[in-house]
Scaffold this active site. Structure first.
Site, PDB file in Angstrom:
ATOM      1  N   ASN A 147       0.818  -1.221   0.000  1.00 39.04           N
ATOM      2  CA  ASN A 147       0.000   0.000   0.000  1.00 39.04           C
ATOM      3  C   ASN A 147       0.853   1.273   0.000  1.00 39.04           C
ATOM      4  OD1 ASN A 147       0.890  -0.184   2.618  1.00 39.04           O
ATOM      5  ND2 ASN A 147      -1.129  -0.450   3.538  1.00 39.04           N
ATOM      6  N   ARG A 285       3.151   7.602  11.016  1.00 40.42           N
ATOM      7  CA  ARG A 285       2.674   7.120  12.316  1.00 40.42           C
ATOM      8  C   ARG A 285       2.445   8.311  13.239  1.00 40.42           C
ATOM      9  NH1 ARG A 285       1.293   3.405   9.989  1.00 40.42           N
ATOM     10  NH2 ARG A 285       1.874   1.231  10.221  1.00 40.42           N
ATOM     11  N   GLN A 314      -4.450   3.928  18.358  1.00 42.43           N
ATOM     12  CA  GLN A 314      -5.557   3.715  17.428  1.00 42.43           C
ATOM     13  C   GLN A 314      -6.427   2.562  17.921  1.00 42.43           C
ATOM     14  OE1 GLN A 314      -3.496   5.488  13.386  1.00 42.43           O
ATOM     15  NE2 GLN A 314      -4.168   3.392  13.357  1.00 42.43           N
ATOM     16  N   HIS A 333      -7.420   6.313  10.078  1.00 44.42           N
ATOM     17  CA  HIS A 333      -6.296   5.698   9.366  1.00 44.42           C
ATOM     18  C   HIS A 333      -6.818   4.906   8.159  1.00 44.42           C
ATOM     19  CE1 HIS A 333      -2.241   3.384   9.925  1.00 44.42           C
ATOM     20  NE2 HIS A 333      -2.445   3.762   8.683  1.00 44.42           N
TER      21      HIS A 333
HETATM   22  P1  NDP Z   1      10.188   1.903   3.268  1.00 47.93           P
HETATM   23  O1  NDP Z   1      10.819   0.862   4.113  1.00 47.93           O
HETATM   24  O2  NDP Z   1      10.255   1.787   1.811  1.00 47.93           O
HETATM   25  O3  NDP Z   1      10.782   3.323   3.634  1.00 47.93           O
HETATM   26  C1  NDP Z   1      11.098   3.710   4.913  1.00 47.93           C
HETATM   27  C2  NDP Z   1      12.200   4.725   4.816  1.00 47.93           C
HETATM   28  O4  NDP Z   1      12.351   5.339   6.095  1.00 47.93           O
HETATM   29  C3  NDP Z   1      13.539   4.113   4.449  1.00 47.93           C
HETATM   30  O5  NDP Z   1      14.048   4.819   3.329  1.00 47.93           O
HETATM   31  C4  NDP Z   1      14.367   4.382   5.698  1.00 47.93           C
HETATM   32  O6  NDP Z   1      15.654   4.754   5.410  1.00 47.93           O
HETATM   33  C5  NDP Z   1      13.721   5.616   6.254  1.00 47.93           C
HETATM   34  N1  NDP Z   1      14.078   5.867   7.635  1.00 47.93           N
HETATM   35  C6  NDP Z   1      14.068   5.018   8.681  1.00 47.93           C
HETATM   36  N2  NDP Z   1      14.475   5.627   9.786  1.00 47.93           N
HETATM   37  C7  NDP Z   1      14.770   6.899   9.439  1.00 47.93           C
HETATM   38  C8  NDP Z   1      15.280   8.009  10.158  1.00 47.93           C
HETATM   39  N3  NDP Z   1      15.593   7.912  11.454  1.00 47.93           N
HETATM   40  N4  NDP Z   1      15.457   9.167   9.480  1.00 47.93           N
HETATM   41  C9  NDP Z   1      15.184   9.254   8.158  1.00 47.93           C
HETATM   42  N5  NDP Z   1      14.705   8.211   7.423  1.00 47.93           N
HETATM   43  C10 NDP Z   1      14.517   7.054   8.065  1.00 47.93           C
HETATM   44  O7  NDP Z   1       8.667   1.978   3.764  1.00 47.93           O
HETATM   45  P2  NDP Z   1       7.417   2.683   3.098  1.00 47.93           P
HETATM   46  O8  NDP Z   1       7.863   3.927   2.433  1.00 47.93           O
HETATM   47  O9  NDP Z   1       6.625   1.712   2.324  1.00 47.93           O
HETATM   48  O10 NDP Z   1       6.587   3.029   4.413  1.00 47.93           O
HETATM   49  C11 NDP Z   1       7.088   3.938   5.363  1.00 47.93           C
HETATM   50  C12 NDP Z   1       6.185   3.986   6.574  1.00 47.93           C
HETATM   51  O11 NDP Z   1       4.933   4.543   6.216  1.00 47.93           O
HETATM   52  C13 NDP Z   1       5.834   2.629   7.178  1.00 47.93           C
HETATM   53  O12 NDP Z   1       6.834   2.149   8.038  1.00 47.93           O
HETATM   54  C14 NDP Z   1       4.577   2.940   7.919  1.00 47.93           C
HETATM   55  O13 NDP Z   1       4.857   3.430   9.215  1.00 47.93           O
HETATM   56  C15 NDP Z   1       3.937   4.048   7.100  1.00 47.93           C
HETATM   57  N6  NDP Z   1       2.801   3.550   6.321  1.00 47.93           N
HETATM   58  C16 NDP Z   1       1.567   4.092   6.548  1.00 47.93           C
HETATM   59  C17 NDP Z   1       0.467   3.601   5.905  1.00 47.93           C
HETATM   60  C18 NDP Z   1      -0.885   4.220   6.093  1.00 47.93           C
HETATM   61  O14 NDP Z   1      -1.890   3.581   5.784  1.00 47.93           O
HETATM   62  N7  NDP Z   1      -0.982   5.448   6.573  1.00 47.93           N
HETATM   63  C19 NDP Z   1       0.562   2.449   4.996  1.00 47.93           C
HETATM   64  C20 NDP Z   1       1.924   2.058   4.708  1.00 47.93           C
HETATM   65  C21 NDP Z   1       2.985   2.557   5.403  1.00 47.93           C
HETATM   66  P3  NDP Z   1      16.854   3.733   5.265  1.00 47.93           P
HETATM   67  O15 NDP Z   1      16.241   2.436   4.894  1.00 47.93           O
HETATM   68  O16 NDP Z   1      17.617   4.409   4.195  1.00 47.93           O
HETATM   69  O17 NDP Z   1      17.503   3.694   6.583  1.00 47.93           O
END
Ligand code: NDP
Length: 399
Positions: A147, A285, A314, A333
């Site tokens: 998603n 989140r 939630q 959400h």
């Molecule tokens: P990804 O794993 O593709 O992306 C997460 C990114 O966050 C990675 O690039 C990671 O960087 C980065 N990251 C982690 N920690 C840090 C930090 N301290 N500072 C900066 N960047 C950081 O996941 P998605 O993009 O698919 O999803 C991201 C989040 O969105 C999910 O974890 C979830 O919480 C939320 N989400 C919400 C949904 C909703 O319905 N509202 C549905 C789907 C997701 P790196 O790997 O380079 O360390």
């Protein structure tokens, strides 16, 4: 044979749908980076059906019962003696969605001695105490990418909605008004603004791509830098800290997972570095932001608007201040649980279960914790620890 508890949100108040607005959904076979969409051996539902509520059962009952397993589906997950708590003692697998999360705290791990696998039907496993999962040798998996694009679309909608003042303008129509000045006194074009994403993972990068044609300047912050070719293609400005990103941007969008390093990253102190009148979009989140600091920033005008769909806990208590704070565009959400997204993550959940029961490895990209440590996407994007503290407050929604 295994017992599986599946915690899902309630059916619509007027009952489980008997028909839908559209006859189907487009078939998505691959995501932008080439990863294939879920590939279960079979599916017992029609793509586009409501699967995420209790009667939808993620389309799993026929498959699981045919193999002799027991499936318990409930929405009752919080407070004293919830169905989830009552059923945990012999459960092998717990499935829930972040929209209506089964908070798998250390206390719940202690009550579930047979637990082997926790599946997030969707993305974001912060509702599970990952530290406890590592210590108990429980595997945690989610349906990576299922998603991400759905959320990115929602972010784009919320950016435009806030900046152009869409919701208050819509409200004037409902109130039988024609109050153009009231509508436009807070309405701007996004063209020429600077937008920055905290995290340029699957969602963050997609948001940048979606916003590019609107003529914005694009910024990002991430722990790992994107390939140079992508930076050049999108003309991205990279920031290695939040202060630098927020000082440069008119619109900030949070797209990182919640883990101990990111909890409350937006707080009274960090908000001082936002431009006055910045817009903040958070579909990642709720706990990435300090609840009361957001309310104060909207009241003082430091933020011109806040929108998102994620809360903590939630479901949000009925008196949660984000329901009534000024200039917000909050929804429950929902961004990652469109009917389109449900089809993909229900299929992905089934794929994970098929692998688990047949002893096949679960795809690396679906893994968060395995073998007592962070694994797969979890090793890349999370940090060890627990972010479920305070989740017992979710029981207040019932009162
Ligand atoms: P990804 O794993 O593709 O992306 C997460 C990114 O966050 C990675 O690039 C990671 O960087 C980065 N990251 C982690 N920690 C840090 C930090 N301290 N500072 C900066 N960047 C950081 O996941 P998605 O993009 O698919 O999803 C991201 C989040 O969105 C999910 O974890 C979830 O919480 C939320 N989400 C919400 C949904 C909703 O319905 N509202 C549905 C789907 C997701 P790196 O790997 O380079 O360390």
């Amino acid at each position: 044979m295994a017992k599986i508890i599946c915690v899902l949100y309630d059916d619509p108040v007027d009952g489980y749908p008997t028909s839908y607005a559209r006859d189907g959904i487009p078939e998505i076979l691959k995501y932008p980076d080439g990863q294939t969409a879920p590939t279960p051996k079979a599916m017992d539902f029609k793509p586009g059906e409501l699967l995420g509520s209790v009667s939808g059962e993620l389309g799993l009952r026929k498959f699981l019962e045919a193999e002799g397993h027991t499936l318990v589906v409930t929405s009752d997950k919080d407070g004293e003696n919830s169905t989830l708590d009552q059923e945990l003692f012999d459960a092998e697998i717990v499935i829930s969605q972040p929209f209506w999360p089964a908070y798998m705290t250390a206390e719940r791990f202690a009550r579930a001695p047979k637990l082997k696998l926790i599946i997030t039907a969707g993305i974001g496993s912060d509702h599970t105490d990952l530290q406890a999962a590592m210590e108990h040798g429980v595997t945690v998996a989610e349906v990576t990418y299922s998603n991400s694009n759905s959320v990115a679309e929602h972010v784009a909608m919320m950016i435009l909605g806030l900046v152009r003042n869409y919701i208050p303008s819509y409200d004037w129509v409902i109130k039988e008004g024609w109050n153009i000045a009231d509508c436009v006194a807070r309405s701007y074009d996004v063209e020429g603004m600077h937008v920055g994403t905290v995290a340029a993972g699957r969602i963050g990068l997609r948001v940048l791509r979606l916003m590019k044609p609107f003529g914005l300047h694009l910024h990002y912050l991430d722990r790992h830098r994107l390939p140079e070719a992508i930076e050049q293609e999108l003309n991205l400005t990279y920031h290695d800290n939040l202060k630098s990103l927020t000082e440069a941007c008119d619109i900030v969008t949070l797209n990182c997972p919640l883990h101990p390093q990111t909890e409350h990253m937006v707080n009274a102190e960090t908000l001082k570095h936002f431009k006055r009148g910045a817009y903040l979009i958070n579909t990642a989140r709720g706990k990435l932001c300090d609840r009361d600091a957001i309310v104060s920033a909207l009241e003082s005008g430091q933020l011109a608007g806040y929108a998102g769909d994620v809360w903590f806990p939630q479901p949000a208590p009925r008196n949660h201040p984000w329901r009534t704070m000024p200039h917000h565009g909050m929804t429950p959400h929902i961004s990652g649980t469109s009917l389109s997204a449900q089809t993909r993550y229900a299929a992905g959940t089934r794929e994970i279960l098929e692998c688990y029961f047949s002893g096949q490895p679960i795809r690396q990209e679906y893994l968060i914790v395995e073998g007592g440590k962070l694994a797969g996407v979890g090793a890349h994007s999370y940090s060890p620890g627990n972010a479920t503290g305070g989740s017992e407050e979710a029981a207040r929604f019932k009162k």
